[in-house]
Design an enzyme around this catalytic site. Structure first.
Site, short mmCIF file in Angstrom:
data_model
loop_
_atom_site.label_atom_id
_atom_site.label_comp_id
_atom_site.label_asym_id
_atom_site.label_seq_id
_atom_site.Cartn_x
_atom_site.Cartn_y
_atom_site.Cartn_z
N ASN A 34 37.45 46.78 37.31
CA ASN A 34 36.04 46.80 37.19
C ASN A 34 35.68 45.86 36.05
O ASN A 34 34.66 45.65 35.60
CB ASN A 34 35.67 48.43 36.39
CG ASN A 34 36.61 48.63 35.13
OD1 ASN A 34 37.87 48.14 35.10
ND2 ASN A 34 36.15 49.27 33.98
N SER A 35 36.46 44.99 35.57
CA SER A 35 36.32 43.80 34.89
C SER A 35 35.42 42.83 35.66
O SER A 35 35.22 42.87 36.83
CB SER A 35 37.66 43.02 34.43
OG SER A 35 38.13 42.40 35.58
N ARG A 39 38.71 58.04 33.93
CA ARG A 39 37.67 58.09 32.89
C ARG A 39 36.67 59.09 33.45
O ARG A 39 36.89 59.66 34.52
CB ARG A 39 36.68 56.87 32.70
CG ARG A 39 36.14 56.24 34.01
CD ARG A 39 35.55 55.05 33.92
NE ARG A 39 36.89 54.17 34.05
CZ ARG A 39 36.74 52.94 33.43
NH1 ARG A 39 35.73 52.71 32.57
NH2 ARG A 39 37.77 52.13 33.41
N VAL A 98 36.16 39.69 36.41
CA VAL A 98 36.77 39.08 37.24
C VAL A 98 37.07 39.93 38.28
O VAL A 98 37.04 39.48 39.64
CB VAL A 98 38.19 38.70 36.72
CG1 VAL A 98 39.15 38.12 37.79
CG2 VAL A 98 38.12 37.45 35.69
N TYR A 118 46.84 37.02 35.43
CA TYR A 118 45.98 36.09 34.89
C TYR A 118 45.52 36.52 33.56
O TYR A 118 44.68 36.09 32.79
CB TYR A 118 44.92 35.83 35.97
CG TYR A 118 43.87 37.20 36.25
CD1 TYR A 118 44.41 38.03 37.06
CD2 TYR A 118 42.70 37.20 35.54
CE1 TYR A 118 43.60 39.14 37.35
CE2 TYR A 118 41.89 38.44 35.74
CZ TYR A 118 42.41 39.20 36.72
OH TYR A 118 41.79 40.29 37.07
N GLY A 119 45.90 38.03 32.96
CA GLY A 119 45.27 38.43 31.88
C GLY A 119 46.43 39.54 31.52
O GLY A 119 47.46 39.86 32.05
N MET A 129 45.71 42.54 29.34
CA MET A 129 44.38 43.46 28.53
C MET A 129 45.28 44.58 27.82
O MET A 129 44.78 44.83 26.91
CB MET A 129 43.32 43.90 29.44
CG MET A 129 42.38 43.14 30.19
SD MET A 129 41.65 42.11 28.99
CE MET A 129 40.56 43.33 27.69
N TYR A 161 44.69 32.41 21.47
CA TYR A 161 44.58 31.57 22.89
C TYR A 161 44.82 30.34 22.80
O TYR A 161 44.77 29.39 21.71
CB TYR A 161 43.12 31.81 23.16
CG TYR A 161 42.72 31.74 24.35
CD1 TYR A 161 43.08 32.40 25.64
CD2 TYR A 161 41.88 30.36 24.70
CE1 TYR A 161 42.70 32.05 26.77
CE2 TYR A 161 41.64 30.01 26.22
CZ TYR A 161 41.97 30.78 27.32
OH TYR A 161 41.58 30.86 28.56
P1 NDP Z 1 35.97 42.25 31.06
O1 NDP Z 1 35.50 42.22 29.47
O2 NDP Z 1 34.78 42.20 32.21
O3 NDP Z 1 36.86 43.31 31.38
C1 NDP Z 1 37.88 43.88 30.61
C2 NDP Z 1 38.63 44.78 31.56
O4 NDP Z 1 39.82 45.01 30.68
C3 NDP Z 1 38.13 46.02 31.89
O5 NDP Z 1 38.63 46.44 33.16
C4 NDP Z 1 39.03 47.00 31.21
O6 NDP Z 1 38.97 48.35 31.67
C5 NDP Z 1 40.46 46.56 30.92
N1 NDP Z 1 40.99 46.92 29.76
C6 NDP Z 1 40.77 46.76 28.53
N2 NDP Z 1 41.71 47.24 27.80
C7 NDP Z 1 42.50 47.64 28.51
C8 NDP Z 1 43.83 48.46 28.35
N3 NDP Z 1 44.49 48.56 27.27
N4 NDP Z 1 44.63 48.85 29.49
C9 NDP Z 1 44.05 48.57 30.65
N5 NDP Z 1 43.01 48.09 30.96
C10 NDP Z 1 42.22 47.48 29.95
O7 NDP Z 1 36.98 41.15 31.07
P2 NDP Z 1 36.99 39.95 32.01
O8 NDP Z 1 36.90 40.04 33.58
O9 NDP Z 1 36.22 38.90 31.27
O10 NDP Z 1 38.38 39.31 31.97
C11 NDP Z 1 39.55 40.07 32.37
C12 NDP Z 1 40.92 39.60 32.13
O11 NDP Z 1 40.98 38.34 32.81
C13 NDP Z 1 40.77 39.33 30.65
O12 NDP Z 1 42.40 39.22 30.16
C14 NDP Z 1 40.81 37.75 30.51
O13 NDP Z 1 41.20 37.08 29.59
C15 NDP Z 1 41.15 37.24 32.06
N6 NDP Z 1 40.94 36.08 32.41
C16 NDP Z 1 41.83 35.14 32.80
C17 NDP Z 1 41.48 34.06 33.21
C18 NDP Z 1 42.56 32.87 33.76
O14 NDP Z 1 41.94 31.71 33.96
N7 NDP Z 1 43.73 33.36 33.59
C19 NDP Z 1 40.02 33.55 33.38
C20 NDP Z 1 39.13 34.49 33.23
C21 NDP Z 1 39.61 35.86 32.71
P3 NDP Z 1 38.15 49.44 31.02
O15 NDP Z 1 36.75 49.58 31.37
O16 NDP Z 1 39.04 50.75 31.35
O17 NDP Z 1 38.19 49.33 29.45
#
Ligand code: NDP
Length: 343
Positions: A168-169, A193, A171, A263-264, A266, A56
């Site tokens: 569902n995250s 799921r 954000v 913004y992410g 994942m 990061y």
């Molecule tokens: P959460 O931990 O609440 O949720 C994570 C999410 O990612 C879930 O929806 C999960 O889905 C999904 N996910 C995880 N692995 C995968 C994968 N391999 N493929 C598809 N989906 C996946 O996260 P946050 O809400 O805290 O953060 C979400 C994203 O936003 C992160 O990448 C974070 O770094 C980013 N972020 C960026 C910010 C910015 O300023 N740019 C600010 C805040 C967050 P599942 O339930 O299916 O596992």
């Protein structure tokens, strides 16, 4: 308090191996414009994990801590949290004991029991509003990111449509909530799921218009179905925190002059755009980083957005994110606490 405790790492790596818990002497009373902050809640966000891993861009600074009589150079992660003021320096004007604060600077080291900070580095959150501790602790990163992505790129009007993945995250849930409050419709993508209908039901309870899976994007009739849902209205904002193939497919839903905001990442996969959407729909692609937003915007603008979110939270319009609180009991040894932290 004579001692503080923190989750720390010496060098970057897998959090389950490099994190440990240490106890060290608390600094003396605050002087001048500094305040003592007791940390009440310290969230764990994906970016905190990435910071520990070393992938990061914004890293917690190195601190000299005296652990068991030995000077050590350690990093305390923790980007956001909720603090309570327990002591103030003689020059502090706007804060008093018992006030709740959030942290104005990123990587403020909230994975610790407390610290001394400058008054200007914390932002008071009005406890009188009735905002919950969980909402206050998670205010600075996720809800603000959602709020800004819905306002900074496209001038959306009630009835307009937004598509997002990772819906569902935390954000994603904030996007759904804030979009609903503005009268916007959302199409929300999540992974397939077993308990899909539970997640769908929950996201709809927040205000989601439609919830579908990435697999649904494979359906050749999906564009037609979405057109029916939107009544033919162009989708002009798409939010991406996943990347990879499913995001490329999601982008095919973009209407004329749409904007996609990433913004992410994942899925940890590259992002590719369908050329046809770029060419024929004039797609514009942006990146968004909340940390940069805080740097660019005036204190007044930051306060305005924070106050609006606090108002929604305090009046029950913005639910707490789904969370689990892990307590590290003061009676545990550092070794026992380390085991909990490493999971
Ligand atoms: P959460 O931990 O609440 O949720 C994570 C999410 O990612 C879930 O929806 C999960 O889905 C999904 N996910 C995880 N692995 C995968 C994968 N391999 N493929 C598809 N989906 C996946 O996260 P946050 O809400 O805290 O953060 C979400 C994203 O936003 C992160 O990448 C974070 O770094 C980013 N972020 C960026 C910010 C910015 O300023 N740019 C600010 C805040 C967050 P599942 O339930 O299916 O596992």
């Amino acid at each position: 308090i004579s001692q503080l405790r923190a989750v720390v790492y010496e060098s970057n790596g897998n959090p389950a191996s490099v994190l440990s818990v240490v106890t060290y002497p608390a600094p003396p009373k605050p002087t001048g414009s500094s305040v003592t902050v007791k940390h009440l809640l310290s969230p764990v966000n994906p970016s905190d994990i990435n910071a520990v891993e070393g992938v990061y861009p914004h890293q917690p600074r190195a601190r000299q801590l005296n652990v068991n009589g030995q000077e050590r150079t350690l990093h305390i992660p923790g980007n956001e949290g909720l603090g309570e003021i327990t002591d103030v320096g003689e020059g502090v004007k706007g804060l008093s004991k018992g006030d709740w604060v959030v942290f104005g600077k990123g990587q403020s080291g909230t994975w610790s029991s407390g610290q001394i900070l400058e008054e200007g580095d914390v932002i008071k959150v009005d406890r009188e509003t009735g905002i919950s501790a969980v909402n206050a602790a998670t205010l600075v990163v996720n809800p603000t990111t959602a709020y800004n992505m819905l306002s900074e790129f496209v001038d959306l009007r009630p009835g307009d449509w937004v598509v997002q993945n990772g819906a569902n995250s935390a954000v994603g849930q904030a996007v759904i909530t804030l979009a609903k409050l503005r009268g916007l419709n959302t199409i929300n993508l999540i992974r397939k799921r077993d308990e899909f209908s539970d997640v769908e039901k929950y996201l709809k309870s927040l205000g989601a218009t439609y919830v579908i899976t990435y697999d649904d994007l494979e359906d050749k009739f999906i564009s037609g179905r979405v057109k029916e849902w939107t009544g033919g209205k162009d989708i002009r904002l798409l939010l991406n925190c996943v990347g990879g193939k499913s995001t490329t497919r999601m982008l095919r839903l973009a209407g004329k002059n749409a904007h996609v905001v990433t913004y992410g990442a994942m899925a940890k996969e590259a992002l590719s755009f369908p050329p046809s959407v770029f060419i024929f729909n004039n797609l514009t692609a942006h990146g968004f980083w909340q940390t940069e937003w805080y740097k660019q915007k005036s204190p007044q603008e930051r306060a305005r957005v924070t106050a609006e979110l606090v108002k929604y939270m305090a009046t029950g319009k913005f639910k707490e994110p789904i969370h689990e609180i892990v307590k590290i009991d003061g009676t545990l040894s550092d070794e026992e606490a380390t085991e909990i932290v490493r999971g």
